[in-house]
Design a protein around this motif. Structure first.
Motif, PDB file in Angstrom:
ATOM      1  N   HIS A 103       0.786  -1.241  -0.124  1.00 20.49           N
ATOM      2  CA  HIS A 103       0.016  -0.040   0.001  1.00 20.49           C
ATOM      3  C   HIS A 103       0.954   1.285   0.075  1.00 20.49           C
ATOM      4  CE1 HIS A 103      -3.527  -2.498   0.702  1.00 20.49           C
ATOM      5  NE2 HIS A 103      -2.791  -3.276   1.472  1.00 20.49           N
ATOM      6  N   TYR A 104       1.863   1.328  -1.035  1.00 18.94           N
ATOM      7  CA  TYR A 104       2.440   2.183  -1.173  1.00 18.94           C
ATOM      8  C   TYR A 104       2.768   2.718  -2.671  1.00 18.94           C
ATOM      9  CZ  TYR A 104       6.758   5.056   0.622  1.00 18.94           C
ATOM     10  OH  TYR A 104       7.502   5.765   1.385  1.00 18.94           O
ATOM     11  N   VAL A 754     -12.587   3.929  14.359  1.00 17.79           N
ATOM     12  CA  VAL A 754     -14.333   3.879  14.359  1.00 17.79           C
ATOM     13  C   VAL A 754     -14.462   3.558  12.735  1.00 17.79           C
ATOM     14  CG1 VAL A 754     -16.269   5.359  14.422  1.00 17.79           C
ATOM     15  CG2 VAL A 754     -14.857   5.405  16.389  1.00 17.79           C
ATOM     16  N   LEU A 755     -13.837   4.509  12.126  1.00 18.58           N
ATOM     17  CA  LEU A 755     -13.964   4.266  10.492  1.00 18.58           C
ATOM     18  C   LEU A 755     -13.795   2.894  10.140  1.00 18.58           C
ATOM     19  CD1 LEU A 755     -12.735   7.709   9.358  1.00 18.58           C
ATOM     20  CD2 LEU A 755     -14.797   6.959   9.105  1.00 18.58           C
ATOM     21  N   ALA A 756     -12.329   2.237  10.645  1.00 21.60           N
ATOM     22  CA  ALA A 756     -11.890   1.120  10.244  1.00 21.60           C
ATOM     23  C   ALA A 756     -12.925  -0.093  10.774  1.00 21.60           C
ATOM     24  CB  ALA A 756     -10.752   0.736  11.032  1.00 21.60           C
ATOM     25  N   ARG A 757     -13.681   0.056  11.903  1.00 23.97           N
ATOM     26  CA  ARG A 757     -14.782  -1.002  12.304  1.00 23.97           C
ATOM     27  C   ARG A 757     -15.905  -1.003  11.390  1.00 23.97           C
ATOM     28  NH1 ARG A 757     -12.043   0.364  17.213  1.00 23.97           N
ATOM     29  NH2 ARG A 757     -10.789  -1.492  18.259  1.00 23.97           N
ATOM     30  N   ARG A 758     -16.356   0.202  10.722  1.00 26.52           N
ATOM     31  CA  ARG A 758     -17.198   0.080   9.724  1.00 26.52           C
ATOM     32  C   ARG A 758     -17.059  -0.733   8.665  1.00 26.52           C
ATOM     33  NH1 ARG A 758     -18.406   6.720   9.588  1.00 26.52           N
ATOM     34  NH2 ARG A 758     -19.380   6.776  11.687  1.00 26.52           N
ATOM     35  N   PHE A 759     -15.509  -1.061   8.226  1.00 25.47           N
ATOM     36  CA  PHE A 759     -15.346  -1.682   7.122  1.00 25.47           C
ATOM     37  C   PHE A 759     -15.099  -3.161   7.389  1.00 25.47           C
ATOM     38  CE2 PHE A 759     -13.726   2.392   5.454  1.00 25.47           C
ATOM     39  CZ  PHE A 759     -14.448   2.493   4.400  1.00 25.47           C
ATOM     40  N   LEU A 800      -7.800  -2.893   3.844  1.00 27.74           N
ATOM     41  CA  LEU A 800      -6.953  -2.026   3.543  1.00 27.74           C
ATOM     42  C   LEU A 800      -7.088  -0.709   2.496  1.00 27.74           C
ATOM     43  CD1 LEU A 800      -3.727  -3.431   4.852  1.00 27.74           C
ATOM     44  CD2 LEU A 800      -4.721  -1.682   5.894  1.00 27.74           C
ATOM     45  N   HIS A 801      -7.353  -1.474   1.435  1.00 26.28           N
ATOM     46  CA  HIS A 801      -7.689  -0.731   0.065  1.00 26.28           C
ATOM     47  C   HIS A 801      -8.928   0.269   0.455  1.00 26.28           C
ATOM     48  CE1 HIS A 801      -4.588  -1.935  -2.367  1.00 26.28           C
ATOM     49  NE2 HIS A 801      -4.838  -3.435  -2.303  1.00 26.28           N
ATOM     50  N   ASN A 802      -9.922  -0.362   1.088  1.00 25.19           N
ATOM     51  CA  ASN A 802     -11.312   0.461   1.217  1.00 25.19           C
ATOM     52  C   ASN A 802     -10.786   1.530   2.295  1.00 25.19           C
ATOM     53  OD1 ASN A 802     -12.699  -1.185  -0.414  1.00 25.19           O
ATOM     54  ND2 ASN A 802     -13.188  -2.593   1.188  1.00 25.19           N
ATOM     55  N   GLU A 806      -9.985   7.101   3.502  1.00 28.31           N
ATOM     56  CA  GLU A 806     -10.215   7.492   5.098  1.00 28.31           C
ATOM     57  C   GLU A 806      -8.916   7.954   5.322  1.00 28.31           C
ATOM     58  OE1 GLU A 806     -13.147   8.128   5.653  1.00 28.31           O
ATOM     59  OE2 GLU A 806     -14.220   6.722   4.360  1.00 28.31           O
ATOM     60  N   ILE A 807      -7.975   7.236   5.191  1.00 24.20           N
ATOM     61  CA  ILE A 807      -6.589   7.358   5.760  1.00 24.20           C
ATOM     62  C   ILE A 807      -6.167   8.773   5.055  1.00 24.20           C
ATOM     63  CG2 ILE A 807      -4.067   6.814   5.933  1.00 24.20           C
ATOM     64  CD1 ILE A 807      -4.949   3.901   6.481  1.00 24.20           C
ATOM     65  N   SER A 808      -6.147   8.950   3.619  1.00 24.48           N
ATOM     66  CA  SER A 808      -5.652   9.964   3.048  1.00 24.48           C
ATOM     67  C   SER A 808      -6.610  11.258   3.478  1.00 24.48           C
ATOM     68  CB  SER A 808      -6.201   9.657   1.450  1.00 24.48           C
ATOM     69  OG  SER A 808      -5.896  10.903   0.871  1.00 24.48           O
ATOM     70  N   ALA A 809      -7.868  11.269   3.818  1.00 32.69           N
ATOM     71  CA  ALA A 809      -8.587  12.316   4.133  1.00 32.69           C
ATOM     72  C   ALA A 809      -8.279  12.844   5.664  1.00 32.69           C
ATOM     73  CB  ALA A 809     -10.127  12.100   4.417  1.00 32.69           C
ATOM     74  N   LEU A 810      -7.767  11.767   6.592  1.00 30.56           N
ATOM     75  CA  LEU A 810      -7.688  12.118   7.940  1.00 30.56           C
ATOM     76  C   LEU A 810      -6.040  12.884   7.920  1.00 30.56           C
ATOM     77  CD1 LEU A 810      -8.758   9.225   9.816  1.00 30.56           C
ATOM     78  CD2 LEU A 810      -9.614  11.466  10.054  1.00 30.56           C
TER      79      LEU A 810
END
Length: 828
Positions: A103-104, A754-759, A800-802, A806-810
């Protein structure tokens, strides 16, 4: 056409679209058109400059594509840099797989893999004008007047692109724009970087249709004779100018005049900067192999000739002759016309293997590791690309070597955690070596005396073929290991001793017999920390939440994480007391105490404080080899690969230090470390002895190491890991969140969890945390982490791809950095 390309690989890209990996934090390749003036073939691996926003950056062509993304405006490549690819076409899929798995960004993956100094990017240079020299110094009351960049502008008359890039605020950019409009500064666009270049020299040869050599001056006649003599003696047609002038200084003028008379021809030729230097080892070809060596080669050599993927785990005790297996397997691959890649976990081991492979393969060997200068690394990479080196030896990053038709990969000490890159692009070189062998249809040998639990598990599942070598060469016995319980050793004034009476007694006896000893402690410095006698406060780093280590020879307290240092005569930050006590022990203190206990012994210390370069390292090892050193003290640098027949005693101080770490691999690593350093004793005709000092003599890892019982360790570890769901029964991903404000970092970590647990789907993957990292602050950055544990690899990476969006936005605000660490080795 490069030697490593076939016509089937080449696509003319002048009229098509090109997929380019740019050296920027962009996950996927971008699409471009060839430049207007492109009349040549554009090949995978070629370097280009491409527009990205308002700037121009380096990219690498991956392949041509028939169509462009819908709705995207396709720009043209600005410039083709050079005429040759930097990696073969067959590595494109390798890079794509890596970028997807870790994921790089793929451009950053390629940038990491190539020699430093290749990347160019556009930037701005700010130059002060005459009008600016009058007006800018008057701006003393502004908020920026005391900043380093403004002072630098006034002092130097300009700001470089590197400094401009660090001025990230919009206010500073607007300020420079205003000054430009007022005529106080001028702003220029320019390319920076790309410093690595070939080294060339002028060479001379005799002209084929040369002019008349009568009536030549005496100096010209002498120069011509020297050139002809060197050409005959060396059987070379091109002779470097410096080689001729070293014989006759007057040849410099003579060569110029001979060239004007068409008697000699001057040519510019690339020369390769020598990376090898001096070696102290001799490599002999054994007259006869052991039965276990022959049995191992009986499995490996047919697989090399079969030209298909075949992974082997070579589990051989220390001193069993694994290096000879590597050499003979490499010779077989080269005979088949295929190339060989040899990976070692540290530069020190590359230095040792170097002599063995140079003896067998000579100029066909290339080196790749961080100890080389940028120029040497560029030259070695060029030799490999051009097909002039068939055998590459290197540390972690050598896994990307641009070898064509790879036939054999050797990973020495495959268990070593140094194969995992722990910053930037966090890849595991051993795992990538297995992948590369699979993609290239080659044999891979994972060699070690202490296999990683995961690799041994793969061999039990028949993913790898297990080859065992249980005996040392010439049936030499493994050393006798004695464990000393330091809880039973009397203290002095309440302080534990660094050396037990048992170890001191054995050291003195060894010295009397004229035999050599080795003392190991995996901790450098003089003392672990300094503590205030009045209030109990420990002296800590200002930038990290760790204690400072005392380095007495430098009169400093130093941080081993960020490099911060203060004078050892500091005061307590809590109560300002000057009464500080040194606590703990490191290799520097061991050396000091040994010099007092055994004043006649010749001592040498081998750790990163002493060995700053390859030459420092070789100097000490040469002293051991020549018998000029009686006792060697060191850290992990002394544990692997060294073969000194007169070393008969090994002492291990604080063997259990790693057992207290919050790491599920702690027992495995302790066993590996003890076993590896134990293997340095008794490798010659004299038997060896090992003294292990520990406060936990009953711990299973120490008991198994004492008995040389790897199968016992494996059985114990595999049961524990299966019960807890740790690798090899799952895959781990550590998501690290770091920033300068702890509350901000904690908030982002909590929101990400919190976001991760939604996925999650069916509780896959398991999400642990967020929690503060064990080392909560490093280099002024607070650290939190979120651990993912997945039993299904495909689902874990889809998750992780999903989550990447969210990681980019945060992390867009720039105050917090989020790092994805796939298959982490350390979670501190």
């Amino acid at each position: 056409m490069p030697a490593n390309y076939t016509l089937g690989m080449i696509k003319e890209c002048v009229k098509g679209y090109l997929e380019v990996a740019v050296t920027a934090p962009i996950r996927k390749p971008l699409t471009y058109l060839p430049p207007d003036d492109c009349h040549d073939l554009l090949l995978p691996g070629m370097r280009v400059l491409v527009p990205l926003g308002r700037r121009s950056i380096t990219g690498y062509i991956l392949e041509s594509v028939e169509s462009a993304p819908i709705g995207q405006q396709i720009k043209k490549i600005d410039k083709i840099v050079g005429s040759e690819p930097f990696f073969p076409a067959e590595q494109v899929n390798f890079y794509k797989w890596i970028a997807n798995y870790y994921h790089y960004p793929i451009g950053e993956v390629i940038k990491t893999s190539l020699p430093a100094g290749l990347t160019q990017k556009s930037g701005r240079r700010v130059v002060i004008t005459e009008s600016g020299r009058k007006h800018l110094p008057k701006l003393t009351d502004e908020t920026f007047s005391n900043t380093a960049w403004f002072s630098g502008l006034l002092a130097n008359g300009e700001l470089s692109p590197n400094i401009i890039r660090k001025l990230r605020s919009a206010k500073e950019s607007r300020l420079l724009k205003v000054w430009e409009e007022k005529g106080w500064v001028e702003i220029y666009s320019e390319l920076s970087g790309g410093t690595a270049k070939p080294k060339t020299e002028i060479c001379y040869s005799l002209a084929e249709n040369r002019g008349a050599s009568e009536n030549l001056k005496v100096s010209e006649q002498k120069t011509l004779r020297i050139l002809q003599k060197i050409a005959v003696e060396t059987k070379r047609s091109l002779i470097p100018r410096k080689e001729i002038t070293s014989v006759y200084q007057g040849a410099a003028k003579g060569l110029k005049s001979l060239a004007l008379k068409n008697i000699v021809i001057a040519e510019e030729q690339q020369v390769y900067r020598d990376p090898f230097g001096e070696s102290f080892l001799e490599s002999d070809i054994p007259e006869k192999l052991t039965g276990e060596q022959e049995k191992a080669l009986d499995s490996i050599l047919p697989a090399i000739k079969g030209r298909s993927y075949a992974p082997f785990l070579l589990h051989g005790v220390t001193g069993s002759g694994k290096t000879e297996i590597y050499l003979q397997a490499a010779a077989s691959a080269v005979e088949e016309g295929r190339s060989v890649l040899v990976l070692v976990p540290e530069i020190a081991l590359a230095t040792q293997l170097e002599a063995h492979f140079l003896t067998r393969f000579g100029s066909r060997v290339a080196l790749l590791h961080s100890g080389l200068t940028p120029g040497q690394r560029f030259d070695q990479w060029s030799r490999i690309v051009q097909g002039k080196a068939e055998v590459v030896i290197g540390a972690r990053s050598a896994v990307f070597a641009p070898l064509r038709d790879l036939g054999l990969i050797i990973v020495d000490e495959e268990h070593d955690s140094s194969y995992k890159q722990d910053d930037g692009f966090r890849y595991h070189a051993r795992d990538l070596a297995v992948l590369r062998a699979s993609l290239s249809g080659s044999v891979i040998i994972l060699g070690t005396a202490t296999p990683s639990i995961t690799s041994y598990y793969h061999s039990m599942q028949r993913k790898y073929s297990l080859l065992t070598m249980d005996s040392r060469i010439e049936e030499r016995p493994l050393p006798v290991v004695e464990v000393v319980d330091m809880q039973q050793v009397k203290t002095v004034s309440g302080k534990p001793l660094a050396f037990s009476p048992t170890l001191i007694r054995n050291l003195k006896a060894n010295l009397e017999r004229g035999e050599q000893s080795l003392i190991f402690l995996n901790r450098r410095g003089y003392a672990n920390f300094m503590i205030c006698r009045d209030c109990g406060q420990i002296v800590q780093c200002r930038h990290c939440q760790v204690s400072l280590t005392l380095h007495r020879s430098e009169n400093k307290l130093m941080c081993h994480y960020c490099g911060f240092a203060v004078n050892m005569k500091t005061v307590c930050s809590q109560c300002q007391s000057t009464s500080l006590a040194a606590v703990g022990v490191g290799t520097e203190r061991l050396e000091h105490e040994l010099s007092e206990i055994m004043p006649g012994a010749r001592l040498a210390r081998l750790d990163r404080d002493i060995c700053q370069s390859r030459n420092d390292y070789i100097k000490i090892l040469r002293g051991v080899h020549r018998g000029e050193i009686d006792i060697r003290v060191g850290t992990q640098m002394i544990t692997k690969g060294h073969h000194f027949p007169n070393v008969t005693l090994v002492g291990i101080v604080l063997a259990d230090t790693g057992l207290g770490l919050p790491d599920f691999r702690a027992g495995e690593r302790t066993f590996q470390l003890i076993t590896q350093v134990t293997g340095r004793a008794g490798r010659g005709e004299k038997s060896g002895r090992v003294i292990v000092q520990t406060f936990q003599p009953e711990h299973y890892s120490i008991m198994m190491a004492r008995n040389h019982d790897y199968p016992g360790l494996y059985k114990r570890e595999i049961v524990l890991r299966k019960a807890l769901g740790y690798p090899p029964f799952s895959r781990l991903v550590n998501i690290k969140i770091e920033g300068k404000e702890n509350t901000n970092v904690q908030d982002v970590a909590t929101r990400l969890a919190v976001l991760a647990r939604r996925f999650q789907k069916d509780s896959e993957p398991e999400i642990l945390g967020p929690a503060q990292a064990p080392l909560t602050r490093i280099r002024d950055k607070y650290r939190w982490q979120l651990l993912l544990k997945g039993s299904k690899l495909g689902m874990l990476h889809t998750f992780l791809h999903n989550l990447e969006g969210e990681i980019s936005a945060l992390s867009k605000a720039g105050t917090v950095k989020i790092i994805i660490d796939v298959d982490p080795e350390y979670m501190m």
